[in-house]
Motif scaffolding. Sequence first.
Motif, PDB file in Angstrom:
ATOM      1  N   ILE A  30       0.846  -1.204   0.000  1.00  0.00           N
ATOM      2  CA  ILE A  30       0.000   0.000   0.000  1.00  0.00           C
ATOM      3  C   ILE A  30       0.874   1.245   0.000  1.00  0.00           C
ATOM      4  N   ASN A  31       1.833   1.298   0.923  1.00  0.00           N
ATOM      5  CA  ASN A  31       2.698   2.477   1.034  1.00  0.00           C
ATOM      6  C   ASN A  31       3.537   2.685  -0.222  1.00  0.00           C
ATOM      7  N   ALA A  32       3.996   1.587  -0.837  1.00  0.00           N
ATOM      8  CA  ALA A  32       4.784   1.705  -2.066  1.00  0.00           C
ATOM      9  C   ALA A  32       3.927   2.266  -3.204  1.00  0.00           C
ATOM     10  N   ARG A  33       2.680   1.810  -3.316  1.00  0.00           N
ATOM     11  CA  ARG A  33       1.793   2.313  -4.372  1.00  0.00           C
ATOM     12  C   ARG A  33       1.486   3.794  -4.169  1.00  0.00           C
ATOM     13  N   LEU A  34       1.261   4.186  -2.916  1.00  0.00           N
ATOM     14  CA  LEU A  34       1.004   5.594  -2.633  1.00  0.00           C
ATOM     15  C   LEU A  34       2.218   6.449  -3.018  1.00  0.00           C
ATOM     16  N   ALA A  35       3.415   5.986  -2.673  1.00  0.00           N
ATOM     17  CA  ALA A  35       4.637   6.726  -3.014  1.00  0.00           C
ATOM     18  C   ALA A  35       4.822   6.802  -4.526  1.00  0.00           C
TER      19      ALA A  35
ATOM     20  N   ALA B  98     -15.927   6.410   4.615  1.00  0.00           N
ATOM     21  CA  ALA B  98     -16.916   6.189   5.670  1.00  0.00           C
ATOM     22  C   ALA B  98     -17.746   7.451   5.810  1.00  0.00           C
ATOM     23  N   ASP B  99     -18.989   7.267   6.189  1.00  0.00           N
ATOM     24  CA  ASP B  99     -19.877   8.401   6.398  1.00  0.00           C
ATOM     25  C   ASP B  99     -19.473   9.108   7.685  1.00  0.00           C
ATOM     26  N   TRP B 100     -19.080  10.359   7.592  1.00  0.00           N
ATOM     27  CA  TRP B 100     -18.586  11.087   8.751  1.00  0.00           C
ATOM     28  C   TRP B 100     -19.687  11.429   9.736  1.00  0.00           C
ATOM     29  N   GLU B 101     -20.945  11.257   9.338  1.00  0.00           N
ATOM     30  CA  GLU B 101     -22.036  11.536  10.261  1.00  0.00           C
ATOM     31  C   GLU B 101     -22.289  10.377  11.220  1.00  0.00           C
ATOM     32  N   ASP B 102     -21.756   9.196  10.917  1.00  0.00           N
ATOM     33  CA  ASP B 102     -21.923   8.053  11.804  1.00  0.00           C
ATOM     34  C   ASP B 102     -21.112   8.245  13.074  1.00  0.00           C
ATOM     35  N   GLU B 103     -21.694   7.781  14.184  1.00  0.00           N
ATOM     36  CA  GLU B 103     -20.988   7.874  15.459  1.00  0.00           C
ATOM     37  C   GLU B 103     -19.743   6.982  15.454  1.00  0.00           C
ATOM     38  N   ARG B 104     -19.884   5.793  14.902  1.00  0.00           N
ATOM     39  CA  ARG B 104     -18.763   4.860  14.763  1.00  0.00           C
ATOM     40  C   ARG B 104     -18.639   4.524  13.273  1.00  0.00           C
ATOM     41  N   PRO B 105     -17.892   5.342  12.525  1.00  0.00           N
ATOM     42  CA  PRO B 105     -17.848   5.152  11.080  1.00  0.00           C
ATOM     43  C   PRO B 105     -17.285   3.790  10.686  1.00  0.00           C
ATOM     44  N   ARG B 106     -17.893   3.225   9.663  1.00  0.00           N
ATOM     45  CA  ARG B 106     -17.462   1.950   9.106  1.00  0.00           C
ATOM     46  C   ARG B 106     -17.029   2.205   7.670  1.00  0.00           C
ATOM     47  N   PHE B 107     -15.810   1.794   7.340  1.00  0.00           N
ATOM     48  CA  PHE B 107     -15.259   2.075   6.021  1.00  0.00           C
ATOM     49  C   PHE B 107     -15.653   0.992   5.024  1.00  0.00           C
ATOM     50  N   GLY B 108     -16.103   1.443   3.865  1.00  0.00           N
ATOM     51  CA  GLY B 108     -16.495   0.533   2.798  1.00  0.00           C
ATOM     52  C   GLY B 108     -15.774   0.883   1.507  1.00  0.00           C
ATOM     53  N   ARG B 109     -15.658  -0.083   0.650  1.00  0.00           N
ATOM     54  CA  ARG B 109     -14.933   0.072  -0.608  1.00  0.00           C
ATOM     55  C   ARG B 109     -15.670   0.995  -1.568  1.00  0.00           C
ATOM     56  N   VAL B 110     -14.886   1.854  -2.255  1.00  0.00           N
ATOM     57  CA  VAL B 110     -15.454   2.696  -3.308  1.00  0.00           C
ATOM     58  C   VAL B 110     -14.765   2.463  -4.646  1.00  0.00           C
ATOM     59  N   GLY B 111     -13.628   1.800  -4.660  1.00  0.00           N
ATOM     60  CA  GLY B 111     -12.937   1.519  -5.917  1.00  0.00           C
ATOM     61  C   GLY B 111     -11.466   1.240  -5.712  1.00  0.00           C
ATOM     62  N   LEU B 112     -10.792   0.940  -6.805  1.00  0.00           N
ATOM     63  CA  LEU B 112      -9.354   0.669  -6.759  1.00  0.00           C
ATOM     64  C   LEU B 112      -8.578   1.948  -7.019  1.00  0.00           C
ATOM     65  N   LEU B 113      -7.350   1.988  -6.531  1.00  0.00           N
ATOM     66  CA  LEU B 113      -6.484   3.155  -6.709  1.00  0.00           C
ATOM     67  C   LEU B 113      -5.622   2.958  -7.948  1.00  0.00           C
ATOM     68  N   HIS B 114      -5.954   3.681  -9.016  1.00  0.00           N
ATOM     69  CA  HIS B 114      -5.168   3.630 -10.250  1.00  0.00           C
ATOM     70  C   HIS B 114      -4.429   4.938 -10.483  1.00  0.00           C
ATOM     71  N   SER B 115      -5.012   6.072 -10.020  1.00  0.00           N
ATOM     72  CA  SER B 115      -4.407   7.379 -10.267  1.00  0.00           C
ATOM     73  C   SER B 115      -4.787   8.339  -9.143  1.00  0.00           C
ATOM     74  N   LEU B 116      -4.189   9.509  -9.164  1.00  0.00           N
ATOM     75  CA  LEU B 116      -4.522  10.542  -8.180  1.00  0.00           C
ATOM     76  C   LEU B 116      -5.992  10.933  -8.262  1.00  0.00           C
ATOM     77  N   ALA B 117      -6.529  10.937  -9.462  1.00  0.00           N
ATOM     78  CA  ALA B 117      -7.934  11.319  -9.651  1.00  0.00           C
ATOM     79  C   ALA B 117      -8.872  10.388  -8.893  1.00  0.00           C
ATOM     80  N   ASP B 118      -8.467   9.144  -8.696  1.00  0.00           N
ATOM     81  CA  ASP B 118      -9.309   8.196  -7.968  1.00  0.00           C
ATOM     82  C   ASP B 118      -9.516   8.619  -6.519  1.00  0.00           C
ATOM     83  N   VAL B 119      -8.487   9.244  -5.924  1.00  0.00           N
ATOM     84  CA  VAL B 119      -8.616   9.718  -4.539  1.00  0.00           C
ATOM     85  C   VAL B 119      -9.629  10.853  -4.472  1.00  0.00           C
ATOM     86  N   ALA B 120      -9.531  11.803  -5.421  1.00  0.00           N
ATOM     87  CA  ALA B 120     -10.478  12.917  -5.451  1.00  0.00           C
ATOM     88  C   ALA B 120     -11.899  12.413  -5.683  1.00  0.00           C
TER      89      ALA B 120
END
Length: 189
Positions: free
Chosen positions: A45-50, A102-124
């Motif tokens: 993960i860290n290598a892909r981010l770098a 994760a929905d920031w309105e939740d008291e205890r947020p649960r993280f769910g998948r939104v997609g794979l990381l292929h480019s910087l645009a995917d984060v946005a």
Amino acid sequence: MTATTPTHQPTAPDWLTAAEAAHQEQRLHDQGHKALRVRRHADLINARLAELGIEPIEPAAVDDYGNLQHARLTVPEYEPDAYYEVRAGWSEDDKQVELRTADWEDERPRFGRVGLLHSLADVAAARRETPTFPAPARDYRQEAIRAMDNLNVDRLNNAEVEAIVTAVHGNIAALLHIADTVARNSTTA
């Protein structure tokens, strides 16, 4: 008068002692293998981010219990638009880095998948996406039993309908028996 304590202590047979030692060795091997796998995922993960030039708020790491801590990429923002917090984790299915929110309105947020990381645009794009969670596995056995319970023959006043309900109960019971038999035989083979 002095009390005597028995000096003879029961001992385990040699084969049981060897079995216990083998079990301990297997547990340590499995724990070591899991720790190496989790560490490798954090490194990937860290290598892909770098590679993409992403400097995470918190990099992916392994916690004190040997669990993967996802890399924290963004924090939730509320003004002027609502953006989700984004984290980068590892997808076992895809063997790639996946983005989670994760929905920031939740008291205890649960993280769910939104997609794979292929480019910087995917984060946005992930900042704007609602997390999705896999549907819970259906328990067909419980559903069948509930269906049988709801078709209560005693509440019916029609002999033909009672016969149909009794037949349906019999079919469901037979299918459950076959399913149990298949499951039992497939795990023992």
